[in-house]
Design a protein around this motif. Structure first.
Motif, PDB file in Angstrom:
ATOM      1  N   ARG A  39     -30.052  -1.242   1.162  1.00 25.49           N
ATOM      2  CA  ARG A  39     -29.298  -1.274   2.408  1.00 25.49           C
ATOM      3  C   ARG A  39     -29.887  -2.305   3.375  1.00 25.49           C
ATOM      4  NH1 ARG A  39     -30.445   3.453   4.303  1.00 25.49           N
ATOM      5  NH2 ARG A  39     -31.967   2.601   5.781  1.00 25.49           N
ATOM      6  N   ASP A  54     -27.932  -5.201   5.176  1.00 27.01           N
ATOM      7  CA  ASP A  54     -27.954  -5.387   6.624  1.00 27.01           C
ATOM      8  C   ASP A  54     -28.309  -6.820   6.990  1.00 27.01           C
ATOM      9  OD1 ASP A  54     -27.275  -2.784   7.110  1.00 27.01           O
ATOM     10  OD2 ASP A  54     -29.327  -2.089   7.464  1.00 27.01           O
ATOM     11  N   HIS A 100     -21.803   1.019   2.142  1.00 30.94           N
ATOM     12  CA  HIS A 100     -22.357   0.284   3.281  1.00 30.94           C
ATOM     13  C   HIS A 100     -21.241  -0.233   4.188  1.00 30.94           C
ATOM     14  CE1 HIS A 100     -24.106  -3.254   5.397  1.00 30.94           C
ATOM     15  NE2 HIS A 100     -25.157  -2.448   5.483  1.00 30.94           N
ATOM     16  N   ALA A 122     -23.136   0.815   9.250  1.00 28.75           N
ATOM     17  CA  ALA A 122     -23.466  -0.552   9.660  1.00 28.75           C
ATOM     18  C   ALA A 122     -23.252  -0.678  11.152  1.00 28.75           C
ATOM     19  CB  ALA A 122     -22.608  -1.564   8.907  1.00 28.75           C
TER      20      ALA A 122
END
Length: 845
Positions: free
Chosen positions: A596, A600, A635, A698
């Motif tokens: 993740r 990001d 995500h 997110a």
């Protein structure tokens, strides 16, 4: 300095002349050469005047404090060389034997002949090593202007004598007491006659001859031995306790018979009502003429401890050098998004130091060393914000782009020159405050000199040989005994240097490496030090492991790096996976959180799959592909923004699931719309809370775009590395030394020149010469025609008056162009500002 000392050591007798011969810009002008008197110098200034320019330059080089500011003439130089602060500093830089020689001169007659000094050092039996070393020690003392005069009349500078001579409040390092003359200065004449009678000497008519007779007895070996043979054995035991110092002993009003016998015979003299002292002459007899119990004319050698093969030493050090680079990178990567807060008083808190040590898997003193090293190299600093924190500097990013060997060289050069001392972290200062890492008060000026000297001493051993630490410390104490002690700073700095050099890879298994030797050439500034660093990097580079461009992916969601990774690969893998273990091979572990983190940072699932395929020597395991796809699918499905904070999602069922989950209660979420939840929590707290529940939200901007976060976003403004605190005035370069010697010689010419006119010659004050304008013009014109020199008085535009010696070259338009011996250059002076002129008895030209 007292007036008497200035008169003896700095006063210039009228009529003394001297300056160096050198070419002048003016056609007929040149400075005069120093005149060497056939007789011995009467003052320190005269002794300096007889020196050649090279010797004066050597004096200013070894005692640079004498150059601030440049003395006007040799009299001022001699006066400054005799000041207490300057003499103390010079004594602190003497080696053991030179200092012992100075201590002997302080207890010897003033002036002392060479043979007397040698006898006090070597004793009655002599010592061949002292015979060989003494001329060199006296030459060193003369070069530093601590001793002057010929071998038949050696004189210690009076301030040094006052510092080193014995006194009741300041014992001498020799352990000697006062002379008979000094000890009997306040004694009644009758008591002195009683001592003469007890010692079997005839009475005298005055105290002076009585003291001389007693001194003659104590310095006569045969008669003194006979006197001691008649002493009770208990009295000899008392003398044995006092002979090597301290020479003072307390007695009662009714002393025991042995002490009474010694007192009656003058072998112990009263220093006060309840104190007796052993006279210097008696102590020297008992010591067989030696001023020191142990004289050390030869420096102790650094003993070898163990010898290795050079390849083993260089390879071991190269491995440690690579670990040093990795450690510094790990430290600053840990603080990439902002490090710990800066204490109000400056520095790092104890708690943050412990956390840093845990993160580096190192003891706290070692962690403090890495912190101070990064700070000294300019890679780490405080950001200067209101909530001040530590962070990497922009120079850190530039440093990362360098080849590994050059990165190491930057660290090694910064370590050698730094005055900040990590070994002090955790100790207390004079006020009881704990010294913190990266905080103030960690600078110790001798640190660079000690580090350089320790490594230089390692070069005296055979190649690839480690030293015996105790012998190394003994050598350092011999070289600077005035600053040494049981727990002195220099010894501690030496111990820290040995351990830090091993940590940094300058040494391997305790022995100096090939690249370590390259760092030790003399360097006078940052440019020279940087050049030495490049030489060291060139020597280290072949021993460092080559970076690899691949990893080995394994089915248990780990990747093995078989060596140091290339910079882009290491940076990307550091974001995509977490380091699980280090060693010969680094093991990375892939987790949902690490994947993740890569998403990001702006990566997509296909980007990550392609990256792993390109850089793995093994196929991408199916579990790792599933992990990446699963995290990527979830995500950004949830979006968190600032309301205070909100969550939006097109899947209404998922938002209902979040609201129903008990773990979401601390977030205090409420539904604003079918696809939007809001909360009073901050967006960062909401992100962390949802991620802890297993979601992959997110963050988004006000425009609704996904925010990309990067791990290296926090940097301080451009900051210079901390400047080392100098240990006294900086060493002058050759250009400055040459200019200073020329200026001193020129000023001395003007100050000591002999005037021709009787009125000027008789003048003893500093008033300017006075002549009428017509007489001034005529004299200057005549001097320009004949090429002779003049003594003039001059008042500048600011009204400051001065005396100068000039050689006129041209007179026209109300101005005289002349070679100025005082300034050692050609200058032009308005005639109306010249108060008067006088011809010289001895023309400098």
């Amino acid at each position: 300095m007292g007036t008497g000392e200035r008169n003896q050591e700095a006063h210039v007798p009228e009529g003394t002349t001297g300056a160096t011969n050198r070419a002048a810009a003016a056609p007929r002008a040149a400075a005069t050469a120093p005149r060497t008197s056939a007789s011995a110098p009467r003052t320190l200034a005269e002794a300096l005047r007889s020196r050649p320019d090279e010797s004066l330059a050597a004096l200013l080089r070894t005692r640079p404090d004498l150059l601030s500011p440049v003395p006007g003439d040799l009299t001022q130089l001699a006066t400054r060389a005799g000041t207490r602060a300057s003499v103390v500093r010079a004594l602190e830089r003497l080696d053991k034997f030179a200092l012992q020689t100075a201590q002997v001169l302080a207890v010897a007659p003033d002036p002392a002949p060479y043979d007397a000094v040698r006898s006090l050092l070597a004793g009655d039996d002599g010592d061949p090593e002292i015979e060989v070393a003494l001329p060199g020690a006296l030459a060193a003392l003369r070069e530093q202007a601590l001793v002057w005069g010929g071998d038949d009349r050696l004189r210690l500078v009076r301030t040094a004598r006052e510092l080193l001579a014995p006194s009741p409040t300041h014992p001498s390092p020799t352990g000697l007491g006062p002379t008979v003359a000094e000890a009997t200065a306040g004694m009644s004449p009758g008591r002195v006659q009683e001592i003469l009678q007890a010692a079997g000497l005839p009475a005298t008519h005055d105290p002076v001859s009585a003291v001389a007779a007693l001194t003659s007895l104590f310095t006569d070996r045969a008669r003194m031995a006979a006197l001691l043979d008649s002493a009770p054995s208990e009295a000899l035991t008392v003398l044995d306790r006092l002979v090597w110092g301290p020479p003072y002993g307390e007695v009662s009003a009714d002393p025991p018979p042995p002490v009474r016998w010694l007192r009656d015979h003058g072998l112990l003299l009263p220093a006060s009502a309840r104190t007796l002292v052993l006279p210097r002459e008696v102590a020297l007899h008992l010591r067989a003429g030696r001023a020191h119990r142990t004289t050390e004319p030869v420096p102790p050698a650094v003993a070898p401890l163990r010898e290795y093969r050079p390849q083993v030493v260089d390879a071991t050090a190269a491995g440690q050098a690579f670990m040093a680079l990795t450690t510094v990178e790990d430290l600053l990567t840990e603080w990439n998004e902002g490090g710990p807060a800066v204490l109000r008083a400056g520095g790092l808190s104890v708690r943050d130091l412990k956390r840093t040590a845990t993160a580096l898997d190192a003891p706290e003193p070692i962690a403090a060393f890495w912190l101070e090293l990064a700070y000294a190299a300019g890679l780490l600093a405080s950001d200067g914000e209101a909530d001040e924190r530590y962070a990497p500097t922009p120079e850190y990013d530039d440093w990362l782009e360098l080849p590994p060997a050059e990165r190491w060289a930057r660290l090694a050069v910064a370590w050698l020159a730094a005055t900040r001392t990590a070994g002090l972290v955790g100790e207390q200062d004079a006020k009881g405050r704990t010294l913190s890492a990266l905080g103030p008060d960690l600078d110790r000026s001798p640190a660079p000199e000690v580090r350089h000297r320790v490594l230089t001493l390692l070069t005296t051993l055979p190649e690839a040989t480690s030293p015996d630490p105790e012998s190394l410390l003994a050598r350092l104490r011999w070289e600077r005994p005035a600053r040494s002690g049981p727990e002195d700073l220099r010894s501690r700095l030496a111990g820290w240097t040995l351990s830090e050099a091993e940590l940094l890879g300058v040494t391997g298994r305790g022995a100096l490496t090939t690249h370590g030797r390259a760092l030790l050439a003399p360097a006078s500034g940052p440019v020279e030090r940087e050049a030495l660093g490049l030489l060291a990097a060139k020597a280290l580079a072949p021993h460092l492991p080559e970076p690899v461009d691949h990893v080995l992916l394994q089915a248990d969601l780990t990747a093995v790096a078989p060596g140091p990774l290339r910079r882009p690969l290491a940076a990307m893998l550091g974001v995509l996976a977490d380091v699980e273990s280090k060693g010969g091979a680094t093991v990375y572990r892939f987790t949902a959180g690490s994947v993740r983190r890569a998403l990001d940072a702006g990566q997509t699932a296909s980007d990550l799959q392609a990256f792993l395929t390109d850089h793995s020597r093994t196929p991408v395991p199916q579990p790792l592909s599933y992990l990446i796809d699963d995290v990527a699918r979830r995500h950004g499905h949830l979006r968190v923004g600032a309301a205070s904070a909100y969550v939006r999602c097109d899947d209404e069922a998922m938002l209902g699931e979040i609201l129903a989950d008990k773990r979401s209660q601390p977030l205090r979420l409420r539904r604003l719309a079918p696809t939007v939840l809001a909360t009073t929590a901050e967006p960062a707290a909401l992100l962390d809370g949802l991620r802890s529940m297993g979601y992959a939200p997110a963050a988004e901007s006000a425009e609704g775009d996904v925010l990309i976060t990067r791990a290296d976003s926090r940097r301080t403004p451009r900051r210079a590395a901390p400047v080392p605190v100098p240990d006294g005035p900086p060493l002058p370069d050759e250009t400055l030394l040459d200019a200073a010697v020329r200026a001193i010689r020129a000023g001395d010419t003007a100050a000591t020149v002999v005037r021709k006119s009787p009125e000027a010659a008789a003048r003893t004050d500093d008033s300017l010469p006075r002549t009428s304008p017509a007489e001034t013009l005529a004299t200057v014109q005549a001097a320009a025609m004949t090429g002779s020199a003049l003594w003039i008085g001059y008042v500048n535009a600011e009204g400051a008056a001065s005396q100068r010696v000039i050689a006129p070259v041209r007179v026209e338009g109300g101005f005289v162009t002349a070679y100025d011996h005082t300034a050692d250059e050609v200058r032009t002076y308005p005639l109306h500002r010249i108060t008067g002129v006088s011809e010289l008895a001895d023309d400098p030209a």
